[in-house]
Motif scaffolding. Sequence first.
Motif, PDB file in Angstrom:
ATOM      1  N   ARG A  59       0.757  -1.185   0.155  1.00  0.00           N
ATOM      2  CA  ARG A  59      -0.055   0.185  -0.070  1.00  0.00           C
ATOM      3  C   ARG A  59       0.955   1.199   0.074  1.00  0.00           C
ATOM      4  NH1 ARG A  59      -2.671  -3.350   3.849  1.00  0.00           N
ATOM      5  NH2 ARG A  59      -4.745  -4.258   3.063  1.00  0.00           N
ATOM      6  N   PRO A  60       0.376   2.287  -0.312  1.00  0.00           N
ATOM      7  CA  PRO A  60       1.151   3.596  -0.396  1.00  0.00           C
ATOM      8  C   PRO A  60       1.927   4.077   1.149  1.00  0.00           C
ATOM      9  CG  PRO A  60      -0.686   3.994  -1.587  1.00  0.00           C
ATOM     10  CD  PRO A  60      -1.059   2.795  -0.809  1.00  0.00           C
ATOM     11  N   ASP A  61       1.052   3.291   2.294  1.00  0.00           N
ATOM     12  CA  ASP A  61       1.980   3.478   3.668  1.00  0.00           C
ATOM     13  C   ASP A  61       2.858   2.620   3.828  1.00  0.00           C
ATOM     14  OD1 ASP A  61       0.505   1.263   3.966  1.00  0.00           O
ATOM     15  OD2 ASP A  61      -1.173   2.192   5.429  1.00  0.00           O
ATOM     16  N   GLY A  62       3.375   1.622   2.901  1.00  0.00           N
ATOM     17  CA  GLY A  62       4.285   0.769   3.014  1.00  0.00           C
ATOM     18  C   GLY A  62       3.718  -0.645   3.485  1.00  0.00           C
ATOM     19  N   GLU A  63       2.469  -0.927   3.977  1.00  0.00           N
ATOM     20  CA  GLU A  63       2.038  -2.083   4.633  1.00  0.00           C
ATOM     21  C   GLU A  63       1.918  -2.905   3.612  1.00  0.00           C
ATOM     22  OE1 GLU A  63       1.262  -3.060   7.708  1.00  0.00           O
ATOM     23  OE2 GLU A  63       2.393  -1.593   8.001  1.00  0.00           O
ATOM     24  N   PRO A  64       2.244  -4.494   3.499  1.00  0.00           N
ATOM     25  CA  PRO A  64       2.153  -5.594   2.515  1.00  0.00           C
ATOM     26  C   PRO A  64       0.777  -5.536   2.236  1.00  0.00           C
ATOM     27  CG  PRO A  64       3.410  -6.071   4.487  1.00  0.00           C
ATOM     28  CD  PRO A  64       2.939  -4.876   4.843  1.00  0.00           C
ATOM     29  N   CYS A  65       0.280  -5.856   0.819  1.00  0.00           N
ATOM     30  CA  CYS A  65      -0.882  -6.083   0.468  1.00  0.00           C
ATOM     31  C   CYS A  65      -1.300  -7.103  -0.342  1.00  0.00           C
ATOM     32  CB  CYS A  65      -1.338  -4.542  -0.204  1.00  0.00           C
ATOM     33  SG  CYS A  65      -3.139  -4.772  -0.846  1.00  0.00           S
ATOM     34  N   LEU A  66      -0.720  -7.234  -1.649  1.00  0.00           N
ATOM     35  CA  LEU A  66      -0.671  -8.396  -2.344  1.00  0.00           C
ATOM     36  C   LEU A  66       0.615  -9.205  -3.014  1.00  0.00           C
ATOM     37  CD1 LEU A  66      -3.564  -7.105  -5.057  1.00  0.00           C
ATOM     38  CD2 LEU A  66      -3.820  -8.637  -3.007  1.00  0.00           C
ATOM     39  N   ALA A  67       0.678 -10.361  -3.190  1.00  0.00           N
ATOM     40  CA  ALA A  67       1.765 -11.019  -3.732  1.00  0.00           C
ATOM     41  C   ALA A  67       1.332 -11.897  -4.808  1.00  0.00           C
ATOM     42  CB  ALA A  67       2.411 -11.905  -2.464  1.00  0.00           C
ATOM     43  N   PHE A  68       2.357 -12.096  -5.552  1.00  0.00           N
ATOM     44  CA  PHE A  68       2.203 -13.114  -6.859  1.00  0.00           C
ATOM     45  C   PHE A  68       3.183 -14.036  -6.905  1.00  0.00           C
ATOM     46  CE2 PHE A  68       0.652  -8.716  -7.033  1.00  0.00           C
ATOM     47  CZ  PHE A  68      -0.487  -8.853  -7.338  1.00  0.00           C
ATOM     48  N   GLN A  69       2.713 -15.312  -7.054  1.00  0.00           N
ATOM     49  CA  GLN A  69       3.713 -16.465  -7.117  1.00  0.00           C
ATOM     50  C   GLN A  69       3.245 -17.224  -8.299  1.00  0.00           C
ATOM     51  OE1 GLN A  69       4.212 -19.231  -3.749  1.00  0.00           O
ATOM     52  NE2 GLN A  69       2.522 -20.176  -4.865  1.00  0.00           N
ATOM     53  N   ALA A  70       4.546 -17.457  -9.101  1.00  0.00           N
ATOM     54  CA  ALA A  70       4.498 -18.124 -10.454  1.00  0.00           C
ATOM     55  C   ALA A  70       4.125 -19.557 -10.137  1.00  0.00           C
ATOM     56  CB  ALA A  70       5.806 -18.127 -11.061  1.00  0.00           C
ATOM     57  N   VAL A  71       3.062 -20.225 -10.872  1.00  0.00           N
ATOM     58  CA  VAL A  71       2.607 -21.381 -10.806  1.00  0.00           C
ATOM     59  C   VAL A  71       2.566 -21.695 -12.327  1.00  0.00           C
ATOM     60  CG1 VAL A  71       0.934 -23.279 -10.211  1.00  0.00           C
ATOM     61  CG2 VAL A  71       1.502 -21.374  -8.588  1.00  0.00           C
ATOM     62  N   PRO A  72       3.621 -22.467 -13.000  1.00  0.00           N
ATOM     63  CA  PRO A  72       3.368 -22.859 -14.429  1.00  0.00           C
ATOM     64  C   PRO A  72       2.159 -23.492 -14.879  1.00  0.00           C
ATOM     65  CG  PRO A  72       5.792 -23.073 -13.663  1.00  0.00           C
ATOM     66  CD  PRO A  72       4.763 -22.793 -12.346  1.00  0.00           C
ATOM     67  N   GLY A  73       1.697 -23.272 -16.063  1.00  0.00           N
ATOM     68  CA  GLY A  73       0.503 -24.391 -16.209  1.00  0.00           C
ATOM     69  C   GLY A  73      -0.707 -24.200 -15.308  1.00  0.00           C
ATOM     70  N   LEU A  74      -0.782 -23.209 -14.766  1.00  0.00           N
ATOM     71  CA  LEU A  74      -1.590 -23.192 -13.848  1.00  0.00           C
ATOM     72  C   LEU A  74      -3.107 -23.014 -14.658  1.00  0.00           C
ATOM     73  CD1 LEU A  74      -3.058 -22.402 -10.662  1.00  0.00           C
ATOM     74  CD2 LEU A  74      -2.695 -19.981 -11.397  1.00  0.00           C
ATOM     75  N   PRO A  75      -4.265 -23.542 -14.471  1.00  0.00           N
ATOM     76  CA  PRO A  75      -5.456 -23.256 -15.074  1.00  0.00           C
ATOM     77  C   PRO A  75      -6.231 -21.850 -14.630  1.00  0.00           C
ATOM     78  CG  PRO A  75      -6.069 -24.994 -13.682  1.00  0.00           C
ATOM     79  CD  PRO A  75      -4.462 -24.678 -13.530  1.00  0.00           C
ATOM     80  N   GLU A  76      -6.878 -21.508 -15.755  1.00  0.00           N
ATOM     81  CA  GLU A  76      -7.622 -19.992 -15.258  1.00  0.00           C
ATOM     82  C   GLU A  76      -8.888 -20.470 -14.615  1.00  0.00           C
ATOM     83  OE1 GLU A  76     -10.283 -17.041 -17.683  1.00  0.00           O
ATOM     84  OE2 GLU A  76      -8.229 -17.131 -18.603  1.00  0.00           O
ATOM     85  N   PRO A  77      -9.144 -19.840 -13.282  1.00  0.00           N
ATOM     86  CA  PRO A  77     -10.510 -20.033 -12.680  1.00  0.00           C
ATOM     87  C   PRO A  77     -11.683 -19.951 -13.392  1.00  0.00           C
ATOM     88  CG  PRO A  77      -9.278 -18.390 -11.630  1.00  0.00           C
ATOM     89  CD  PRO A  77      -8.404 -18.675 -12.762  1.00  0.00           C
ATOM     90  N   GLY A  78     -12.621 -20.427 -13.190  1.00  0.00           N
ATOM     91  CA  GLY A  78     -14.007 -19.920 -13.706  1.00  0.00           C
ATOM     92  C   GLY A  78     -14.837 -19.298 -12.672  1.00  0.00           C
ATOM     93  N   TRP A  79     -15.825 -18.444 -13.177  1.00  0.00           N
ATOM     94  CA  TRP A  79     -16.676 -17.755 -12.106  1.00  0.00           C
ATOM     95  C   TRP A  79     -18.052 -17.610 -12.772  1.00  0.00           C
ATOM     96  CZ3 TRP A  79     -19.658 -13.893 -11.929  1.00  0.00           C
ATOM     97  CH2 TRP A  79     -20.295 -13.527 -10.604  1.00  0.00           C
ATOM     98  N   PRO A  80     -19.282 -18.042 -12.262  1.00  0.00           N
ATOM     99  CA  PRO A  80     -19.146 -18.517 -10.894  1.00  0.00           C
ATOM    100  C   PRO A  80     -18.935 -19.776 -10.898  1.00  0.00           C
ATOM    101  CG  PRO A  80     -21.421 -18.299 -11.826  1.00  0.00           C
ATOM    102  CD  PRO A  80     -20.284 -17.692 -12.963  1.00  0.00           C
ATOM    103  N   ASP A  81     -19.003 -20.659 -11.896  1.00  0.00           N
ATOM    104  CA  ASP A  81     -18.571 -22.140 -11.900  1.00  0.00           C
ATOM    105  C   ASP A  81     -17.735 -22.482 -13.024  1.00  0.00           C
ATOM    106  OD1 ASP A  81     -22.144 -22.686 -12.342  1.00  0.00           O
ATOM    107  OD2 ASP A  81     -20.608 -22.241 -13.698  1.00  0.00           O
ATOM    108  N   GLY A  82     -17.412 -23.568 -13.189  1.00  0.00           N
ATOM    109  CA  GLY A  82     -16.533 -24.194 -14.286  1.00  0.00           C
ATOM    110  C   GLY A  82     -15.666 -25.173 -13.755  1.00  0.00           C
ATOM    111  N   PRO A  83     -14.772 -25.712 -14.709  1.00  0.00           N
ATOM    112  CA  PRO A  83     -14.081 -26.731 -14.464  1.00  0.00           C
ATOM    113  C   PRO A  83     -12.978 -26.535 -13.487  1.00  0.00           C
ATOM    114  CG  PRO A  83     -13.447 -25.805 -16.533  1.00  0.00           C
ATOM    115  CD  PRO A  83     -14.658 -25.424 -16.125  1.00  0.00           C
ATOM    116  N   HIS A  84     -12.585 -25.342 -13.232  1.00  0.00           N
ATOM    117  CA  HIS A  84     -11.742 -24.901 -12.011  1.00  0.00           C
ATOM    118  C   HIS A  84     -12.130 -23.854 -11.319  1.00  0.00           C
ATOM    119  CE1 HIS A  84      -8.759 -27.503 -14.274  1.00  0.00           C
ATOM    120  NE2 HIS A  84      -9.041 -26.894 -15.180  1.00  0.00           N
ATOM    121  N   PRO A  85     -13.138 -23.856 -10.453  1.00  0.00           N
ATOM    122  CA  PRO A  85     -13.792 -22.652  -9.768  1.00  0.00           C
ATOM    123  C   PRO A  85     -12.982 -21.882  -8.879  1.00  0.00           C
ATOM    124  CG  PRO A  85     -14.398 -25.048  -8.694  1.00  0.00           C
ATOM    125  CD  PRO A  85     -13.546 -25.290  -9.985  1.00  0.00           C
ATOM    126  N   GLN A  86     -13.360 -20.665  -8.735  1.00  0.00           N
ATOM    127  CA  GLN A  86     -12.586 -19.756  -7.855  1.00  0.00           C
ATOM    128  C   GLN A  86     -12.348 -20.416  -6.544  1.00  0.00           C
ATOM    129  OE1 GLN A  86     -14.538 -15.998  -6.933  1.00  0.00           O
ATOM    130  NE2 GLN A  86     -15.979 -16.945  -5.835  1.00  0.00           N
TER     131      GLN A  86
END
Length: 145
Positions: A59-86
Amino acid sequence: MSEVTGVPVVRQVVLDCRDPRALAEFYRELLGLRYRAGDEPPPPGQPDPAGADWLCLRRPDGEPCLAFQAVPGLPEPGWPDGPHPQMLHLDCTVPTVADLDRAHGRALALGARLLRDRSDDPEEPLRVYADPAGHPFCVFVVPPD
């Protein structure tokens, strides 16, 4: 730090994705966040070793917020449903419907896809999007107290 000794404190939310740099850039722009020192993008045309595995936004105040981790081959989630739900989604708020409309334009310009539009709901105006990696997130109106 937790006020209760021994109780864990949520530090940040980590999103698994195929391309940490691309997704971090999306959320950095959308939410006005900044990189943790050392995680900034390299100059154009230079290798990006940090962006290949794990990146953190604060965040602008320096507090941690979000992180992003590589996962090769990760399927895209489906919303509201699907083969790989959120498994998780982010809730973001704005104070007015006009702000909701501005956020809508920014989200689409940055690469989000609109999944559901309830911006005309008189009780809780909101829109649901998928980020460029397919993770759902909501933007809804919460008027100031």
